[in-house]
Design a protein around this motif. Sequence first.
Motif, short mmCIF file in Angstrom:
data_model
loop_
_atom_site.label_atom_id
_atom_site.label_comp_id
_atom_site.label_asym_id
_atom_site.label_seq_id
_atom_site.Cartn_x
_atom_site.Cartn_y
_atom_site.Cartn_z
N VAL A 94 0.86 -1.20 0.00
CA VAL A 94 0.00 0.00 0.00
C VAL A 94 0.89 1.24 0.00
O VAL A 94 2.08 1.17 0.35
CB VAL A 94 -0.94 0.04 1.24
CG1 VAL A 94 -1.99 -1.05 1.16
CG2 VAL A 94 -0.15 -0.02 2.54
N GLY A 96 0.73 3.78 1.94
CA GLY A 96 0.94 4.32 3.29
C GLY A 96 -0.29 4.03 4.13
O GLY A 96 -0.99 3.04 3.88
N LEU A 97 -0.57 4.91 5.11
CA LEU A 97 -1.77 4.71 5.94
C LEU A 97 -3.01 4.73 5.05
O LEU A 97 -3.14 5.60 4.18
CB LEU A 97 -1.87 5.83 6.98
CG LEU A 97 -0.88 5.71 8.16
CD1 LEU A 97 -0.93 6.97 9.01
CD2 LEU A 97 -1.18 4.49 9.01
N VAL A 98 -3.86 3.76 5.23
CA VAL A 98 -5.11 3.72 4.46
C VAL A 98 -6.28 3.97 5.41
O VAL A 98 -6.13 3.84 6.63
CB VAL A 98 -5.27 2.36 3.74
CG1 VAL A 98 -4.11 2.11 2.78
CG2 VAL A 98 -5.39 1.22 4.75
N ASP A 100 -9.39 3.75 7.88
CA ASP A 100 -9.71 2.69 8.86
C ASP A 100 -10.51 1.56 8.22
O ASP A 100 -10.17 0.37 8.36
CB ASP A 100 -10.54 3.29 10.01
CG ASP A 100 -9.65 3.97 11.03
OD1 ASP A 100 -10.19 4.65 11.93
OD2 ASP A 100 -8.41 3.82 10.94
N PHE A 103 -8.50 -0.59 6.04
CA PHE A 103 -7.53 -1.36 6.84
C PHE A 103 -8.21 -2.55 7.51
O PHE A 103 -7.74 -3.68 7.44
CB PHE A 103 -6.92 -0.43 7.90
CG PHE A 103 -5.82 -1.05 8.71
CD1 PHE A 103 -5.99 -1.30 10.06
CD2 PHE A 103 -4.61 -1.38 8.12
CE1 PHE A 103 -4.97 -1.87 10.81
CE2 PHE A 103 -3.59 -1.96 8.86
CZ PHE A 103 -3.77 -2.20 10.22
N PHE A 104 -9.35 -2.29 8.11
CA PHE A 104 -10.06 -3.36 8.83
C PHE A 104 -10.56 -4.44 7.86
O PHE A 104 -10.52 -5.63 8.16
CB PHE A 104 -11.23 -2.78 9.64
CG PHE A 104 -10.79 -1.86 10.74
CD1 PHE A 104 -11.50 -0.70 11.03
CD2 PHE A 104 -9.64 -2.11 11.48
CE1 PHE A 104 -11.10 0.17 12.04
CE2 PHE A 104 -9.23 -1.25 12.50
CZ PHE A 104 -9.95 -0.12 12.77
N PRO A 113 -1.75 -4.90 5.28
CA PRO A 113 -1.22 -3.82 4.43
C PRO A 113 0.20 -3.44 4.84
O PRO A 113 0.44 -3.15 6.01
CB PRO A 113 -2.18 -2.66 4.68
CG PRO A 113 -3.38 -3.26 5.31
CD PRO A 113 -2.89 -4.44 6.08
N TYR A 155 -9.65 -9.45 15.32
CA TYR A 155 -9.68 -8.00 15.56
C TYR A 155 -10.25 -7.29 14.34
O TYR A 155 -11.14 -6.45 14.43
CB TYR A 155 -8.28 -7.48 15.87
CG TYR A 155 -8.25 -5.97 15.97
CD1 TYR A 155 -8.03 -5.19 14.82
CD2 TYR A 155 -8.52 -5.32 17.16
CE1 TYR A 155 -8.08 -3.81 14.88
CE2 TYR A 155 -8.57 -3.94 17.23
CZ TYR A 155 -8.34 -3.19 16.08
OH TYR A 155 -8.40 -1.82 16.15
N ALA A 172 -9.19 1.21 18.32
CA ALA A 172 -7.86 1.75 17.99
C ALA A 172 -6.93 1.61 19.20
O ALA A 172 -5.76 1.27 19.07
CB ALA A 172 -7.97 3.21 17.57
N TYR A 175 -5.79 -2.02 19.53
CA TYR A 175 -4.74 -2.30 18.56
C TYR A 175 -3.42 -1.68 19.03
O TYR A 175 -2.36 -2.29 19.01
CB TYR A 175 -5.15 -1.72 17.20
CG TYR A 175 -4.26 -2.09 16.03
CD1 TYR A 175 -3.19 -1.29 15.65
CD2 TYR A 175 -4.50 -3.24 15.30
CE1 TYR A 175 -2.39 -1.62 14.56
CE2 TYR A 175 -3.70 -3.57 14.20
CZ TYR A 175 -2.65 -2.74 13.84
OH TYR A 175 -1.86 -3.08 12.75
N GLU A 180 0.60 -2.90 18.42
CA GLU A 180 1.67 -1.90 18.22
C GLU A 180 2.63 -1.81 19.41
O GLU A 180 3.85 -1.74 19.20
CB GLU A 180 1.05 -0.53 17.96
CG GLU A 180 0.36 -0.37 16.62
CD GLU A 180 1.29 -0.50 15.40
OE1 GLU A 180 0.80 -0.40 14.28
OE2 GLU A 180 2.50 -0.72 15.58
N1 HBI Z 1 -3.09 1.88 7.38
N2 HBI Z 1 -1.31 1.12 6.07
C1 HBI Z 1 -1.91 1.22 7.29
N3 HBI Z 1 -1.30 0.69 8.38
C2 HBI Z 1 -1.87 0.77 9.61
O1 HBI Z 1 -1.30 0.29 10.60
C3 HBI Z 1 -3.12 1.43 9.75
C4 HBI Z 1 -3.71 1.97 8.60
N4 HBI Z 1 -4.88 2.60 8.69
C5 HBI Z 1 -5.63 2.68 9.92
C6 HBI Z 1 -4.93 2.12 11.08
N5 HBI Z 1 -3.74 1.52 10.97
C7 HBI Z 1 -5.58 2.27 12.43
O2 HBI Z 1 -6.94 2.46 12.27
C8 HBI Z 1 -5.31 1.09 13.32
O3 HBI Z 1 -4.12 1.40 13.92
C9 HBI Z 1 -6.37 0.91 14.36
#
Ligand code: HBI
Length: 296
Positions: A94, A96-98, A100, A103-104, A113, A155, A172, A175, A180
């Motif tokens: 991916v 980067g951060l996607v 929520d 991601f779920f 990801p 989860y 969150a 997690y 983390e």
């Molecule tokens: N996206 N790529 C990526 N990596 C993550 O760890 C991530 C995310 N999006 C949302 C997210 N984590 C959080 O919502 C979670 O840590 C709960």
Amino acid sequence: MSTANTAKLKEQFEAGLETRADFTIDQPMHRYGAVDHAVWSQLYTRQAALLKGRVCDEFLAGLERLNLSAERVPSFDAINARLTPSTGWRIVAVPGLVPDCVFFEHLANRRFPVTWWMRRPDQLDYLQEPDCFHDLFGHVPLLINPVFADYVHAYGRAALAASDAGALPLLARLYWYTVEFGLIRDAASPNGVKIYGAGIVSSKGETLYSQQSDAPNRLGFDLERVMQTRYRIDTFQKTYFVIDDLAQLFDVARTDFAPLLARLANAPAFTAGEVHDADRVFTRGTREGWEADGDI
Ligand code: HBI
Ligand code: FE
């Protein structure tokens, strides 16, 4: 999603990294330069040595089985060839951060990801956003462990089903304080703990701080306590929660989350640094070096 992340996604799209609707891309192996491989090699070599004796045995067993390169950014396909037959998990690249929900949805389908890009040399010791080293080295070795693999899958399914927006902060936090920044009981280790959380595993500073510093609290894991405890994203943690063993996460995975989330959705949140009489205290922190606010 923050505007910074949207901007990064836009930048990556414009760079020709075709991002699919589920935010996945093909790992652009041609985009890794000598500097990227050198940063991977330096981080891998340093952390693999530092974690010996500090990280849980299950992580080391997973790292061994993944057989990640110590010299170059690994191919995600090569990793999946080892990971998928073991616990059904596979990693997807991916930008980067996607969001929520995306991601779920990936977690609920045993897809983890992994950010494709590597941090810069001047970010060696800290960067706010997860890069390939954090996601790959930090998170993936434990996904080979069947108990942890089931926990992260359960989860993801619980988070995907949690329609009520009030539940997302609770999930969150769960997690954050397990996947983390989780610690695991080990009587023979300093402060009676070893490491398993990816945010610690991928950080030299927090590897040392989380196990050896007198500043933070280390409290026995309790699901409701964790879900109500705010956390920091910009400093080392004020409080770490300690599980007795990975099997405890297996029990958490079996929780019927819906009624719990409904009951806690409007419950008061605790600050990251407080300690309660009901807490199982491994160590009560000296609070040295703590910044007053900034809990989220
Ligand atoms: N996206 N790529 C990526 N990596 C993550 O760890 C991530 C995310 N999006 C949302 C997210 N984590 C959080 O919502 C979670 O840590 C709960
Ligand atoms: Fe992470």
